[in-house]
Scaffold this motif. Structure first.
Motif, PDB file in Angstrom:
ATOM      1  N   GLY A  58       9.838 -20.853 -30.075  1.00  0.00           N
ATOM      2  CA  GLY A  58      10.333 -22.224 -30.073  1.00  0.00           C
ATOM      3  C   GLY A  58      11.410 -22.502 -31.096  1.00  0.00           C
ATOM      4  N   ARG A  63      17.412 -27.505 -25.217  1.00  0.00           N
ATOM      5  CA  ARG A  63      16.423 -28.019 -24.269  1.00  0.00           C
ATOM      6  C   ARG A  63      17.008 -27.829 -22.876  1.00  0.00           C
ATOM      7  N   ASN A  98       8.644 -34.068 -20.629  1.00  0.00           N
ATOM      8  CA  ASN A  98       8.908 -32.876 -21.432  1.00  0.00           C
ATOM      9  C   ASN A  98       7.748 -31.890 -21.382  1.00  0.00           C
ATOM     10  N   LYS A 100       6.904 -27.327 -22.507  1.00  0.00           N
ATOM     11  CA  LYS A 100       7.330 -26.096 -23.187  1.00  0.00           C
ATOM     12  C   LYS A 100       7.102 -24.928 -22.239  1.00  0.00           C
ATOM     13  N   LYS A 104       7.456 -21.396 -25.995  1.00  0.00           N
ATOM     14  CA  LYS A 104       7.592 -22.652 -26.721  1.00  0.00           C
ATOM     15  C   LYS A 104       9.008 -23.206 -26.751  1.00  0.00           C
ATOM     16  N   SER A 106      11.767 -25.735 -25.435  1.00  0.00           N
ATOM     17  CA  SER A 106      11.668 -27.082 -24.876  1.00  0.00           C
ATOM     18  C   SER A 106      12.364 -27.168 -23.530  1.00  0.00           C
ATOM     19  N   SER A 108      12.764 -30.121 -19.967  1.00  0.00           N
ATOM     20  CA  SER A 108      12.494 -31.440 -19.392  1.00  0.00           C
ATOM     21  C   SER A 108      12.777 -31.407 -17.910  1.00  0.00           C
TER      22      SER A 108
END
Length: 123
Positions: A58, A63, A98, A100, A104, A106, A108
């Motif tokens: 992550g 994103r 949202n 993961k 991890k 991100s 959407s």
């Protein structure tokens, strides 16, 4: 933009995630260290590569956003397949949620691309 590179601790699990939930198909040469994921809609492709030992899960500041016409229905379908999104969020004329990926990163799902674009008409 044509390609987004994702560094994953578990390449196989990450590839499966994007294939199953977002409809990508896999393109990989036998001697290739990266896996290309091609979208059926002609959008940007993903390239999944093995993360370096020092890279933390992550750690990315990117994103990924997937355009989905019915965000609620998409999230419900994904939940039945084991992918849980956060609460639906209301934005300026659209909904998003949202989640993961297995590493991890991100991501959407967003209805923004499908909202009424009255302000974009020529004067």
């Amino acid at each position: 933009m044509n390609k987004i590179v994702l560094y994953a601790q578990d390449v196989e699990k990450t590839v499966d995630f994007y294939k199953r939930h977002f409809g990508f198909y896999e393109l990989k040469e036998d001697d290739d260290k990266a896996v290309s994921l091609i979208g059926l809609d002609g959008g940007a492709s993903l390239m999944v590569r093995q993360a370096g030992k020092g890279q933390q899960a992550g750690q990315s500041t990117v994103r990924l956003v997937f355009d989905v016409e019915d965000v609620g229905a998409f999230c419900a379908k994904c939940a039945s397949e084991g992918l849980r999104f956060g609460a639906l969020q209301q934005a300026d004329g659209y909904v998003f949620a949202n989640a993961k990926d297995p590493c991890k990163n991100s991501l959407s799902v967003s209805g923004r691309a499908f909202r009424a674009c009255q302000n974009l008409r020529p004067a």
